[in-house]
Design a protein around this motif. Structure first.
Motif, PDB file in Angstrom:
ATOM      1  N   PRO A 178       0.821  -1.207   0.000  1.00 46.23           N
ATOM      2  CA  PRO A 178       0.000   0.000   0.000  1.00 46.23           C
ATOM      3  C   PRO A 178       0.859   1.262   0.000  1.00 46.23           C
ATOM      4  O   PRO A 178       2.051   1.201   0.304  1.00 46.23           O
ATOM      5  N   SER A 179       0.216   2.406  -0.312  1.00 45.47           N
ATOM      6  CA  SER A 179       1.006   3.614  -0.525  1.00 45.47           C
ATOM      7  C   SER A 179       1.142   4.481   0.714  1.00 45.47           C
ATOM      8  O   SER A 179       1.737   5.534   0.658  1.00 45.47           O
ATOM      9  N   ASP A 180       0.582   4.072   1.853  1.00 50.36           N
ATOM     10  CA  ASP A 180       0.640   4.967   3.008  1.00 50.36           C
ATOM     11  C   ASP A 180       1.981   4.906   3.731  1.00 50.36           C
ATOM     12  O   ASP A 180       2.202   5.619   4.706  1.00 50.36           O
ATOM     13  N   GLY A 181       2.895   4.052   3.245  1.00 50.61           N
ATOM     14  CA  GLY A 181       4.238   3.984   3.804  1.00 50.61           C
ATOM     15  C   GLY A 181       4.293   3.298   5.163  1.00 50.61           C
ATOM     16  O   GLY A 181       5.340   3.227   5.785  1.00 50.61           O
ATOM     17  N   LYS A 182       3.150   2.780   5.637  1.00 49.55           N
ATOM     18  CA  LYS A 182       3.137   2.200   6.987  1.00 49.55           C
ATOM     19  C   LYS A 182       3.420   0.698   6.973  1.00 49.55           C
ATOM     20  O   LYS A 182       3.577   0.091   8.010  1.00 49.55           O
ATOM     21  N   PHE A 183       3.438   0.127   5.794  1.00 48.46           N
ATOM     22  CA  PHE A 183       3.624  -1.320   5.736  1.00 48.46           C
ATOM     23  C   PHE A 183       5.063  -1.666   6.131  1.00 48.46           C
ATOM     24  O   PHE A 183       5.992  -0.951   5.769  1.00 48.46           O
ATOM     25  N   PRO A 184       5.248  -2.764   6.901  1.00 50.64           N
ATOM     26  CA  PRO A 184       6.608  -3.058   7.374  1.00 50.64           C
ATOM     27  C   PRO A 184       7.586  -3.308   6.225  1.00 50.64           C
ATOM     28  O   PRO A 184       7.229  -3.930   5.233  1.00 50.64           O
ATOM     29  N   THR A 185       8.820  -2.784   6.381  1.00 54.60           N
ATOM     30  CA  THR A 185       9.859  -3.092   5.394  1.00 54.60           C
ATOM     31  C   THR A 185      10.639  -4.267   5.982  1.00 54.60           C
ATOM     32  O   THR A 185      11.128  -4.187   7.107  1.00 54.60           O
ATOM     33  N   GLU A 186      10.730  -5.316   5.233  1.00 55.23           N
ATOM     34  CA  GLU A 186      11.370  -6.529   5.743  1.00 55.23           C
ATOM     35  C   GLU A 186      12.396  -7.031   4.749  1.00 55.23           C
ATOM     36  O   GLU A 186      12.332  -6.706   3.564  1.00 55.23           O
ATOM     37  N   THR A 187      13.328  -7.847   5.231  1.00 56.89           N
ATOM     38  CA  THR A 187      14.352  -8.353   4.314  1.00 56.89           C
ATOM     39  C   THR A 187      13.759  -9.360   3.338  1.00 56.89           C
ATOM     40  O   THR A 187      14.230  -9.506   2.222  1.00 56.89           O
ATOM     41  N   ASN A 188      12.712 -10.048   3.755  1.00 56.23           N
ATOM     42  CA  ASN A 188      12.149 -11.078   2.875  1.00 56.23           C
ATOM     43  C   ASN A 188      10.620 -10.992   2.871  1.00 56.23           C
ATOM     44  O   ASN A 188       9.937 -11.850   3.437  1.00 56.23           O
ATOM     45  N   PRO A 189      10.087  -9.954   2.223  1.00 53.77           N
ATOM     46  CA  PRO A 189       8.644  -9.676   2.341  1.00 53.77           C
ATOM     47  C   PRO A 189       7.734 -10.826   1.885  1.00 53.77           C
ATOM     48  O   PRO A 189       6.633 -10.961   2.404  1.00 53.77           O
TER      49      PRO A 189
END
Ligand code: PEP
Ligand code: MG
Length: 580
Positions: free
Chosen positions: A343-354
């Motif tokens: 999603p575009s709200d930037g709140k989604f977790p950034t992970e090494t292996n999404p």
């Protein structure tokens, strides 16, 4: 002859002359203005936004309610052009930097497109073309520069351009423009959506087609394969003319299939639904003769807007689909965000292996995210009072997850009852089988739910440990891999034993050669890419179950992808050669 390959976004074959559009270049100078000119420039900007919005409204009014996909895009543009905060941001730039209106517009829009283009999410990145489109319109109004009117084309042609904005695409004169091909674009860009909804063949992402083709060249546009042939030799032209006649004949045959049942020659009925991402695609399902929507990918609701959708926005979208389906059933999948759909709200977790991370149902069931999951469930349940709706959870890997998700549903039902809302108390609940884990424990999972839907796109990815979006691994990524077929067999067997319905909704079901195999394994429900419904129906109508069972038995003994796929292709060729 030169051959270019891109992404096919709307099918069909066209042989025609090329109409080459040169890029529309604006020279925006960094012009510093005097203090006393500032308010005049601010006024020019405000007027430009107003005029540009008026232009888009006028363009939109040319389309009727059948073209709601196009009108929705125009509505987004009008929304932008009427956005006070955006106008204020541009005015502020003029006041703070003492720059002319054109420069202020250009620099603010550059910032916005820069933010969108650096998003990890494809869908958001593809929205950049809308921003360019709006910026160009504003600059044209400010500079009083006339844009080439695509509506004025009066000779049959294929339009070749660096990029076509959604509004340009929508203003093509379809009496003459028979298709288009662009350097830029992507499968889910608005330009691609418009091309599909106006129904002309189109190919995007051709990279440098504008430097290879010249105005007036003969062009073959193959919207099935995503190939453009520039200045073809006479042999290729002849071959394509024959191919084009054949595809027209097949299209006509397919058109007739739309109104017929998806029934085998020995009278077994197969439920054949369509997959959709946007409400308006439900019209394609209905017009192509689909038995409803077998998969509504609701995450597009989250990808289209900067903020999380409200309960009402969810509800409106579901009601829109229900109305378009006119009584046909609808399977709504709860949001499947993460990995390839961010999603575009930037709140989604950034992970090494999404792909293996906190995504999909796992994300929804995390305490912090339960409110947004409940919002969607409330809307789905409220809509279930108005139409034939089933609820489906994606990416299930364990029994605990299903129980947890069902508990949330029950809780939401209680809240709805307290709030006085109607809903279908007996709504059917199902899960997607997309991981080896869920396939292997399908006997346990079958006791928990009313139906399974096998998501082969992810099942292949997780079974073979191959990224579904990595083209370098395309030969590994195949539904014809023996491991994938074994897992599907296991799921169907367990579902049958428990009396649980089972559907296949991944792309495998849209590939004609796999249809006999799936029917032979016992699958009686398919949900396919909406435009493929007639083709798959034609295949089903040419098959009988004993033949399919024999195909499944023989394919199950083969050891390699190549031998399985070759066997399935040869078999199909012998039964329905016209769909190859
Ligand atoms: C699948 O994984 O097969 C599926 C249908 O879901 P999606 O393609 O949306 O991941
Ligand atoms: Mg999936």
């Amino acid at each position: 002859m030169e051959i270019k390959n891109g992404i096919p976004v709307s099918p069909g074959i066209i042989i025609s002359k090329c109409c080459l559009l040169e890029a529309e270049d604006f020279r925006i100078q960094h012009k510093v203005i005097e203090t006393e000119q500032i308010e005049d420039e601010v006024e020019r900007v405000e007027k430009a936004f107003k005029n540009a919005a008026e232009q888009v409204r006028e363009l939109s009014s040319k389309y009727g309610s059948d073209d709601s996909g196009i009108r929705d895009i125009f509505a987004v543009h009008v929304g932008f052009l009427s956005d006070d905060s955006l106008i204020k941001r541009v005015s502020k730039r003029i006041r703070e930097k003492s720059v002319c209106a054109e420069y202020a517009v250009s620099s603010v829009f550059k910032e916005i497109s820069g933010t969108l283009s650096s998003s990890p999410d494809n869908y958001v990145r593809e929205r950049v073309s809308d921003i360019y489109d709006i910026e160009k319109r504003l600059l044209r109004v400010l500079t009083k520069k006339e844009c080439y009117d695509l509506g004025s084309i009066n000779e049959e042609c294929v339009v070749i351009a660096n990029d076509l904005s959604p509004t340009q695409t929508a203003s093509l004169n379809l009496d003459y423009v028979k298709g288009f091909a662009t350097n830029a674009g992507g499968r889910t860009s608005h330009t691609a959506i418009v091309a599909r909804s106006i129904g002309i063949p189109a190919i995007v992402a051709l990279e440098d087609i504008t430097s290879s083709a010249e105005d007036g060249d003969t062009i073959i546009l193959d919207g099935y394969k995503g190939t453009v042939l520039i200045r073809p030799d006479s042999e290729t032209l002849e071959e394509y003319r024959r191919y084009s006649d054949d595809t027209i004949a097949v299209e006509q045959q397919l058109q007739k299939t739309c109104d017929l049942p998806a029934e085998t020659t020995d009278g077994v009925n197969v439920s054949l639904g369509g997959n959709i991402e946007l409400p308006q695609e439900a019209d394609i399902v209905a017009s192509k003769g689909g038995d409803g929507v077998g998969l509504y990918r609701t995450e597009f609701l989250y990808l289209q807007s900067e903020k999380m959708p409200s309960e009402q926005e969810h509800y409106d979208a579901y009601m829109d689909v229900i109305r378009r389906l006119a009584g046909r059933p609808l399977v709504i999948r709860t949001m499947d965000l993460g990995a390839d759909k961010m999603p575009s709200d930037g709140k989604f977790p950034t992970e090494t292996n999404p792909v293996l991370g906190l995504r999909s149902i796992r994300y929804c069931l995390t305490t912090a995210n339960l409110p947004l999951f409940r919002t969607q469930l409330r809307a789905i349940l409220r809509a279930s009072a108005e139409g034939d709706i089933k609820l489906m959870f994606p990416l299930i890997t364990t029994v605990e997850e299903v129980r947890h998700a069902k508990m949330v549903v029950r809780d939401v039902m209680e809240d709805l009852a307290d709030d006085g809302f109607d809903y279908d108390f007996n709504i059917k609940i199902g899960i997607m089988i997309e991981t080896p884990s869920s396939a292997l424990i399908s006997a346990f999972l079958a006791k928990e739910v009313d139906f399974f839907s096998i998501g082969t796109n992810d099942l292949i990815q997780y079974t073979l440990a191959v990224d579904r979006a990595n083209e370098k691994l395309a030969s590994l990524y195949s539904p014809g891999q023996p491991a994938v077929i074994k897992l599907i067999k296991e799921v169907v067997r367990n579902a049958k034993k428990a009396g649980t319905e089972v559907c296949v909704c991944g792309e495998m079901a849209s590939e004609p050669e796999f249809v006999p195999l799936l029917l032979g394994l016992g699958v009686r429900r398919l949900s396919v890419a909406a435009p493929r419904i007639p083709e798959i129906k034609l295949v089903i109508r040419a098959l009988d179950i004993p033949t399919c069972e024999e195909v499944a038995r023989r394919a199950g003994c083969l050891e390699t992808r190549r031998s399985i796929v070759n066997y399935l292709r040869d078999t199909l060729m012998g039964i329905v050669p016209e769909v190859q």
